[in-house]
Design a protein around this motif. Structure first.
Motif, PDB file in Angstrom:
ATOM      1  N   LEU A   1       7.432   0.389   7.489  1.00  7.46           N
ATOM      2  CA  LEU A   1       7.483  -0.853   8.524  1.00  7.46           C
ATOM      3  C   LEU A   1       8.865  -1.016   9.315  1.00  7.46           C
ATOM      4  O   LEU A   1       9.867  -0.325   9.098  1.00  7.46           O
ATOM      5  N   ALA A   2       8.645  -1.507  10.597  1.00  8.94           N
ATOM      6  CA  ALA A   2       9.806  -1.461  11.440  1.00  8.94           C
ATOM      7  C   ALA A   2      10.196  -2.791  11.811  1.00  8.94           C
ATOM      8  O   ALA A   2       9.448  -3.946  11.536  1.00  8.94           O
ATOM      9  N   ALA A   3      11.290  -3.118  12.281  1.00 13.29           N
ATOM     10  CA  ALA A   3      11.993  -4.238  12.627  1.00 13.29           C
ATOM     11  C   ALA A   3      11.070  -5.081  13.628  1.00 13.29           C
ATOM     12  O   ALA A   3      10.512  -4.402  14.649  1.00 13.29           O
ATOM     13  N   GLY A   4      10.789  -6.344  13.315  1.00 10.58           N
ATOM     14  CA  GLY A   4      10.024  -7.086  14.147  1.00 10.58           C
ATOM     15  C   GLY A   4       8.541  -7.145  14.359  1.00 10.58           C
ATOM     16  O   GLY A   4       7.664  -7.705  14.847  1.00 10.58           O
ATOM     17  N   GLU A   5       7.764  -6.011  13.599  1.00 10.55           N
ATOM     18  CA  GLU A   5       6.357  -5.761  13.928  1.00 10.55           C
ATOM     19  C   GLU A   5       5.720  -6.715  12.727  1.00 10.55           C
ATOM     20  O   GLU A   5       6.232  -7.121  11.680  1.00 10.55           O
ATOM     21  N   ARG A   6       4.559  -6.922  13.092  1.00  5.76           N
ATOM     22  CA  ARG A   6       3.616  -7.778  12.273  1.00  5.76           C
ATOM     23  C   ARG A   6       2.292  -7.078  11.655  1.00  5.76           C
ATOM     24  O   ARG A   6       1.712  -6.435  12.473  1.00  5.76           O
ATOM     25  N   VAL A   7       2.200  -7.003  10.282  1.00  6.77           N
ATOM     26  CA  VAL A   7       1.438  -5.926   9.736  1.00  6.77           C
ATOM     27  C   VAL A   7       0.537  -6.738   8.895  1.00  6.77           C
ATOM     28  O   VAL A   7       1.162  -7.386   8.011  1.00  6.77           O
ATOM     29  N   ALA A   8      -0.807  -6.642   8.677  1.00  2.17           N
ATOM     30  CA  ALA A   8      -1.666  -7.165   7.623  1.00  2.17           C
ATOM     31  C   ALA A   8      -2.101  -6.177   6.597  1.00  2.17           C
ATOM     32  O   ALA A   8      -2.251  -5.071   7.007  1.00  2.17           O
ATOM     33  N   LEU A   9      -1.919  -6.655   5.467  1.00  2.50           N
ATOM     34  CA  LEU A   9      -2.357  -5.761   4.412  1.00  2.50           C
ATOM     35  C   LEU A   9      -3.578  -6.422   3.910  1.00  2.50           C
ATOM     36  O   LEU A   9      -3.647  -7.521   3.229  1.00  2.50           O
ATOM     37  N   LEU A  10      -4.607  -5.571   3.945  1.00  7.65           N
ATOM     38  CA  LEU A  10      -6.153  -6.059   3.479  1.00  7.65           C
ATOM     39  C   LEU A  10      -6.602  -5.242   2.299  1.00  7.65           C
ATOM     40  O   LEU A  10      -6.294  -4.113   2.204  1.00  7.65           O
ATOM     41  N   ALA A  11      -7.409  -5.845   1.476  1.00  6.49           N
ATOM     42  CA  ALA A  11      -8.051  -5.318   0.284  1.00  6.49           C
ATOM     43  C   ALA A  11      -8.728  -6.633  -0.553  1.00  6.49           C
ATOM     44  O   ALA A  11      -8.324  -7.550  -0.365  1.00  6.49           O
ATOM     45  N   ALA A  12      -9.998  -6.071  -1.444  1.00  8.02           N
ATOM     46  CA  ALA A  12     -10.499  -6.721  -2.114  1.00  8.02           C
ATOM     47  C   ALA A  12      -9.423  -7.497  -3.291  1.00  8.02           C
ATOM     48  O   ALA A  12      -8.385  -6.924  -3.448  1.00  8.02           O
ATOM     49  N   SER A  13      -9.821  -8.711  -3.754  1.00  2.00           N
ATOM     50  CA  SER A  13      -9.030  -9.315  -4.625  1.00  2.00           C
ATOM     51  C   SER A  13      -8.830  -8.228  -5.764  1.00  2.00           C
ATOM     52  O   SER A  13      -9.769  -7.638  -6.345  1.00  2.00           O
ATOM     53  N   GLY A  14      -7.539  -8.208  -6.346  1.00  2.00           N
ATOM     54  CA  GLY A  14      -7.302  -7.284  -7.387  1.00  2.00           C
ATOM     55  C   GLY A  14      -7.021  -5.908  -7.296  1.00  2.00           C
ATOM     56  O   GLY A  14      -6.800  -4.978  -8.206  1.00  2.00           O
ATOM     57  N   ALA A  15      -6.899  -5.561  -5.813  1.00  2.00           N
ATOM     58  CA  ALA A  15      -6.816  -4.050  -5.540  1.00  2.00           C
ATOM     59  C   ALA A  15      -5.268  -3.638  -5.363  1.00  2.00           C
ATOM     60  O   ALA A  15      -5.060  -2.534  -5.403  1.00  2.00           O
ATOM     61  N   GLY A  16      -4.514  -4.593  -5.673  1.00  2.00           N
ATOM     62  CA  GLY A  16      -3.118  -4.360  -5.740  1.00  2.00           C
ATOM     63  C   GLY A  16      -2.363  -4.738  -4.356  1.00  2.00           C
ATOM     64  O   GLY A  16      -1.173  -4.116  -4.318  1.00  2.00           O
ATOM     65  N   LYS A  17      -2.591  -5.662  -3.784  1.00  2.00           N
ATOM     66  CA  LYS A  17      -1.839  -5.956  -2.478  1.00  2.00           C
ATOM     67  C   LYS A  17      -0.589  -6.454  -2.779  1.00  2.00           C
ATOM     68  O   LYS A  17       0.460  -6.198  -2.129  1.00  2.00           O
ATOM     69  N   SER A  18      -0.741  -7.469  -3.632  1.00  2.00           N
ATOM     70  CA  SER A  18       0.601  -8.149  -4.079  1.00  2.00           C
ATOM     71  C   SER A  18       1.708  -6.976  -4.799  1.00  2.00           C
ATOM     72  O   SER A  18       2.852  -7.096  -4.743  1.00  2.00           O
ATOM     73  N   THR A  19       0.958  -6.151  -5.495  1.00  2.00           N
ATOM     74  CA  THR A  19       1.573  -5.243  -6.404  1.00  2.00           C
ATOM     75  C   THR A  19       2.366  -4.323  -5.411  1.00  2.00           C
ATOM     76  O   THR A  19       3.640  -4.117  -5.611  1.00  2.00           O
ATOM     77  N   LEU A  20       1.795  -3.829  -4.204  1.00  2.00           N
ATOM     78  CA  LEU A  20       2.420  -2.926  -3.365  1.00  2.00           C
ATOM     79  C   LEU A  20       3.406  -3.685  -2.589  1.00  2.00           C
ATOM     80  O   LEU A  20       4.517  -3.085  -2.541  1.00  2.00           O
ATOM     81  N   GLY A  21       3.320  -4.987  -2.123  1.00  2.00           N
ATOM     82  CA  GLY A  21       4.113  -5.786  -1.530  1.00  2.00           C
ATOM     83  C   GLY A  21       5.464  -5.798  -2.467  1.00  2.00           C
ATOM     84  O   GLY A  21       6.508  -5.744  -1.721  1.00  2.00           O
ATOM     85  N   ASN A  22       5.302  -6.307  -3.466  1.00  2.00           N
ATOM     86  CA  ASN A  22       6.454  -6.257  -4.564  1.00  2.00           C
ATOM     87  C   ASN A  22       7.165  -5.154  -4.859  1.00  2.00           C
ATOM     88  O   ASN A  22       8.294  -5.109  -4.731  1.00  2.00           O
ATOM     89  N   MET A  23       6.387  -3.828  -4.896  1.00  2.00           N
ATOM     90  CA  MET A  23       6.982  -2.447  -4.938  1.00  2.00           C
ATOM     91  C   MET A  23       7.943  -2.240  -3.550  1.00  2.00           C
ATOM     92  O   MET A  23       9.016  -1.586  -3.842  1.00  2.00           O
TER      93      MET A  23
END
Length: 457
Positions: A283-305
């Protein structure tokens, strides 16, 4: 089954009317869907019926069914109807689930028949929702979408005649939404009543029946879904339908700057359930990235990590030097979890202003931009709507001027109009302070408009 009638239902805070009087007939087998702006009183309607309004609010009016009358000002006179006549799927499932109970016995408590059959019935309901692997989990081990489905299972297992579903599709991916629609339709097909509160216009179209549109505590349009959702008469309804993300004009995104963080070989599992492995992310300064996956696939977990809130089983995260700890911020999927429940909002936000050295005018400007009245700050978190609390959480985070914002379903409680205005405000503010955005969403159209790059788990 007989019709359930509501006469003169209204909600007051002391002498202030929050929900104008309304009369409704809830007919067996016919859906009634409530649309409207965040904070317009939709959830108050459901809690007034159940007798579960927050402290300081009172209901007036009457519920009538089977020749009996239940004055709504008496919150206790309907308790014995819970599970048999009335059931609610609350807007905040995480706070509705018992944190000390595993999923299966918690859902089984909704069964009204032979106790020996309760676990079998609960297991079948969980299986139908794709939650076979979660029956031994505790609520804190569930994703937001999984918690929503568990709460739905618990609310519907008892077969209550009237199901009050408050934002039931919030936090669900498209496949889970399709399953939810089928279950709600089955509830109707069995001759029961359904009142759904939602910002999901696609769900309102799928359910059909009647649609009621609310603005500022007032019903502005009411009629058949087939007419209102195709030929709305009221200007507010017209604007609401025109504000879905796919109708937004293209948004220009800033070029990425220097690197902020680098994740390499990231992996996470809970027990035998592997969420993801060998994930590399930059991830770079100022960029805008979407994290997509099915519910329960670990999106929130990856962000928390990436923020250092969750430890990786394998891999590492490297951060750019020289940034303060407050540079890494998160917007939680369930905003109620992000606020101390007994601290007035004024105090919570004032503490942030002191911490980051910002003037009160900075808060006032954001409140105005997001169409939130200063009077809301005198309340506790439980005394504002989910959509209002979600925007207040956004304001609190922006005041800290972060370098990276991990936004986990940041508009899930907002109607399309408010979502559009909130996203534009968010992107403007992030651009002004040079903050990067990592956005978790199930809405592909929103991801396309709000971000320049997409990552799929």
């Amino acid at each position: 089954m007989s019709t359930i009638h509501l006469h003169g239902l209204t909600v007051y805070q002391q002498q202030r009317c929050l929900l104008d009087p309304l009369d409704l007939g809830l007919h067996p087998g016919e859906a009634l869907t409530v649309l409207g702006e965040s904070g317009s009183g939709k959830s108050l309607l459901a809690h007034a019926i159940m007798g579960t309004l927050p402290a300081g609010l009172r209901a007036e009016g009457e519920l009538r069914t089977d020749g009996r009358r239940y004055p709504l000002h008496d919150a206790a006179n309907r308790r014995h109807l819970w599970g048999e006549l009335l059931a609610i799927l609350p807007q905040e499932p995480v706070t509705a689930l018992d944190p000390t109970m595993r999923v299966l016995p918690q859902v089984a408590e909704g069964w009204r028949g032979d106790g020996h059959l309760a676990r079998d019935a609960a297991r079948r309901r969980l299986d139908s929702l794709g939650l076979q692997a979660a029956e031994h989990h505790y609520p804190h081990q569930l994703s937001g979408g999984m918690a929503q489905r568990v709460a739905f299972a618990a609310a519907t297992l008892g077969g209550a005649r009237l199901l009050l579903a408050d934002e039931p599709s919030k936090g669900l991916d498209s496949a889970a939404c399709d399953t939810l629609r089928r279950l709600l339709q089955q509830h109707l097909d069995s001759g029961q009543c359904l009142l759904t509160i939602t910002h999901d216009i696609a769900l309102a179209r799928a359910l059909g029946g009647q649609v009621l549109v609310m603005q500022g505590g007032e019903v502005v349009e009411h009629g058949p879904a087939s007419r209102i959702l195709s030929r709305p008469a009221h200007p507010y309804t017209q604007a609401l339908l025109a504000a879905e993300p796919q109708a937004w004009p293209a948004i220009a995104h800033p070029a990425a700057g220097d690197w902020l963080l680098q994740g390499r070989g990231l992996a996470k599992a809970y027990g035998s359930q592997q969420l993801f492995r060998d994930v590399d992310i930059d991830l770079a300064a100022g960029e805008r990235v979407a994290l997509l996956a099915a519910s329960g696939a670990g999106k929130s977990t990856l962000g928390n990590m990436l923020l250092g809130l969750t430890r990786a089983d394998h891999g590492s995260v490297r951060y750019r030097d020289g940034l303060p700890r407050t540079a890494w911020q998160k917007l939680y999927q369930d905003p109620v979890q992000a606020f101390a429940p007994r601290v007035p909002l004024h105090t919570a936000l004032h503490d942030v202003l002191k911490r980051c050295g910002q003037p009160w005018s900075a808060l006032e400007a954001l409140l105005h931009r997001l169409k939130l009245g200063p009077a809301l700050l005198q309340r506790l978190p439980s005394q504002v709507s989910g959509g209002e609390l979600q925007r207040l959480a956004l304001i609190r985070t922006l005041l800290l001027r972060p370098a990276l914002l991990f936004a986990d379903e940041p508009t899930s409680r907002l109607d399309p109009l408010t979502q559009r205005d909130t996203v534009h405000c968010l992107l403007d503010e992030l651009g002004r302070i040079g903050c990067a955005l990592l956005l978790v969403t199930h809405d592909a159209a929103l991801a396309d408009k709000a971000t320049a790059r997409r990552i799929r788990l």
